[in-house]
Design a protein around this motif. Structure first.
Motif, PDB file in Angstrom:
ATOM      1  N   GLU A 176       0.714  -0.759  -0.051  1.00  0.00           N
ATOM      2  CA  GLU A 176       0.171  -0.032  -0.162  1.00  0.00           C
ATOM      3  C   GLU A 176       0.635   1.494  -0.229  1.00  0.00           C
ATOM      4  N   THR A 177       2.119   1.198   0.771  1.00  0.00           N
ATOM      5  CA  THR A 177       2.491   2.306   0.870  1.00  0.00           C
ATOM      6  C   THR A 177       3.669   2.684  -0.653  1.00  0.00           C
ATOM      7  N   ALA A 178       3.518   1.298  -1.085  1.00  0.00           N
ATOM      8  CA  ALA A 178       4.617   1.777  -2.455  1.00  0.00           C
ATOM      9  C   ALA A 178       3.264   2.109  -3.362  1.00  0.00           C
ATOM     10  N   PHE A 179       2.259   1.859  -3.545  1.00  0.00           N
ATOM     11  CA  PHE A 179       0.848   2.268  -4.326  1.00  0.00           C
ATOM     12  C   PHE A 179       1.106   3.745  -4.519  1.00  0.00           C
ATOM     13  N   ARG A 180       1.221   3.799  -2.973  1.00  0.00           N
ATOM     14  CA  ARG A 180       0.633   5.561  -2.712  1.00  0.00           C
ATOM     15  C   ARG A 180       1.908   6.324  -3.472  1.00  0.00           C
ATOM     16  N   ALA A 181       2.748   5.347  -3.633  1.00  0.00           N
ATOM     17  CA  ALA A 181       4.040   6.743  -3.742  1.00  0.00           C
ATOM     18  C   ALA A 181       4.382   6.372  -5.159  1.00  0.00           C
ATOM     19  N   LEU A 182       3.498   5.813  -5.713  1.00  0.00           N
ATOM     20  CA  LEU A 182       3.595   5.854  -7.145  1.00  0.00           C
ATOM     21  C   LEU A 182       2.223   6.538  -8.195  1.00  0.00           C
ATOM     22  N   GLY A 183       1.193   6.343  -6.890  1.00  0.00           N
ATOM     23  CA  GLY A 183       0.258   6.878  -7.626  1.00  0.00           C
ATOM     24  C   GLY A 183      -1.016   5.986  -8.418  1.00  0.00           C
ATOM     25  N   LYS A 184      -0.534   4.645  -7.946  1.00  0.00           N
ATOM     26  CA  LYS A 184      -1.277   3.461  -8.463  1.00  0.00           C
ATOM     27  C   LYS A 184      -0.806   2.405  -8.056  1.00  0.00           C
ATOM     28  N   GLY A 185      -1.715   1.451  -8.602  1.00  0.00           N
ATOM     29  CA  GLY A 185      -1.252   0.250  -8.600  1.00  0.00           C
ATOM     30  C   GLY A 185      -2.454  -0.356  -7.172  1.00  0.00           C
ATOM     31  N   SER A 186      -2.842  -1.491  -7.194  1.00  0.00           N
ATOM     32  CA  SER A 186      -3.188  -2.179  -6.672  1.00  0.00           C
ATOM     33  C   SER A 186      -2.864  -4.059  -6.615  1.00  0.00           C
ATOM     34  N   TYR A 187      -4.068  -4.750  -5.269  1.00  0.00           N
ATOM     35  CA  TYR A 187      -3.447  -6.002  -5.480  1.00  0.00           C
ATOM     36  C   TYR A 187      -4.429  -6.379  -5.104  1.00  0.00           C
ATOM     37  N   LYS A 188      -4.856  -7.683  -5.247  1.00  0.00           N
ATOM     38  CA  LYS A 188      -6.182  -8.582  -4.937  1.00  0.00           C
ATOM     39  C   LYS A 188      -5.137 -10.206  -3.880  1.00  0.00           C
ATOM     40  N   ILE A 189      -5.567 -10.506  -2.677  1.00  0.00           N
ATOM     41  CA  ILE A 189      -5.392 -11.528  -2.846  1.00  0.00           C
ATOM     42  C   ILE A 189      -6.528 -12.441  -3.013  1.00  0.00           C
ATOM     43  N   ALA A 190      -6.157 -13.434  -3.706  1.00  0.00           N
ATOM     44  CA  ALA A 190      -6.965 -14.058  -4.273  1.00  0.00           C
ATOM     45  C   ALA A 190      -6.783 -15.816  -4.028  1.00  0.00           C
ATOM     46  N   GLU A 209       8.640   3.093   6.273  1.00  0.00           N
ATOM     47  CA  GLU A 209       7.666   4.064   5.131  1.00  0.00           C
ATOM     48  C   GLU A 209       8.858   4.955   4.445  1.00  0.00           C
ATOM     49  N   ASP A 210       9.772   6.146   4.674  1.00  0.00           N
ATOM     50  CA  ASP A 210      10.438   6.654   3.911  1.00  0.00           C
ATOM     51  C   ASP A 210      11.080   6.354   3.209  1.00  0.00           C
ATOM     52  N   SER A 211      11.843   5.506   3.607  1.00  0.00           N
ATOM     53  CA  SER A 211      12.617   4.525   2.305  1.00  0.00           C
ATOM     54  C   SER A 211      11.472   4.052   1.198  1.00  0.00           C
ATOM     55  N   ILE A 212      10.591   3.526   1.545  1.00  0.00           N
ATOM     56  CA  ILE A 212      10.122   2.754   0.605  1.00  0.00           C
ATOM     57  C   ILE A 212       9.499   3.620  -0.685  1.00  0.00           C
ATOM     58  N   ILE A 213       8.440   5.195  -0.355  1.00  0.00           N
ATOM     59  CA  ILE A 213       8.587   6.255  -0.912  1.00  0.00           C
ATOM     60  C   ILE A 213       9.829   6.605  -1.650  1.00  0.00           C
TER      61      ILE A 213
END
Length: 107
Positions: free
Chosen positions: A26-40, A73-77
């Motif tokens: 979720e932090t990575a997607f926030r940094a990119l401004g896009k992305g999603s996942y689904k646990i299937a 969190e800062d490192s991921i972003i």
């Protein structure tokens, strides 16, 4: 050779910064401004993902006196922002890298 000369070193976040894999994504997607996942189908699968992934940096801390200066969190972003710049604006990557380094040393 010297003891430990040809071994791996881990440099990770502080112990108190360990976080669930879901939070990492979720932090990575926030940094990119896009992305999603689904646990299937997780409940039907015999495979299990570790709820928390972390590096053991004890060796670096004890031998080198190393400690993380950034939150996980800062490192991921910063990492995902760097890759985004690299792929979307490669001509600017050197300047962006210098900006991140200067920002780090200004901490």
């Amino acid at each position: 050779g010297k003891e430990g000369q040809h071994t791996a070193w881990n440099f990770g976040s502080r112990e108190e910064d360990a976080l669930p894999v879901r939070h990492f994504a979720e932090t990575a997607f926030r940094a990119l401004g896009k992305g999603s996942y689904k646990i299937a189908g997780a409940e039907d699968s015999p495979l299990r993902e570790a709820p928390v992934l972390k590096l053991d940096s004890l060796r670096a801390k004890s031998i080198l006196g190393w400690n993380s200066r950034m939150s996980v969190e800062d490192s991921i972003i910063k990492t995902f922002s760097w890759y985004q710049c690299y792929y979307e604006n490669p001509a600017h990557i050197c300047d962006y890298t210098c900006e991140q380094i200067n920002s780090f040393y200004g901490m």
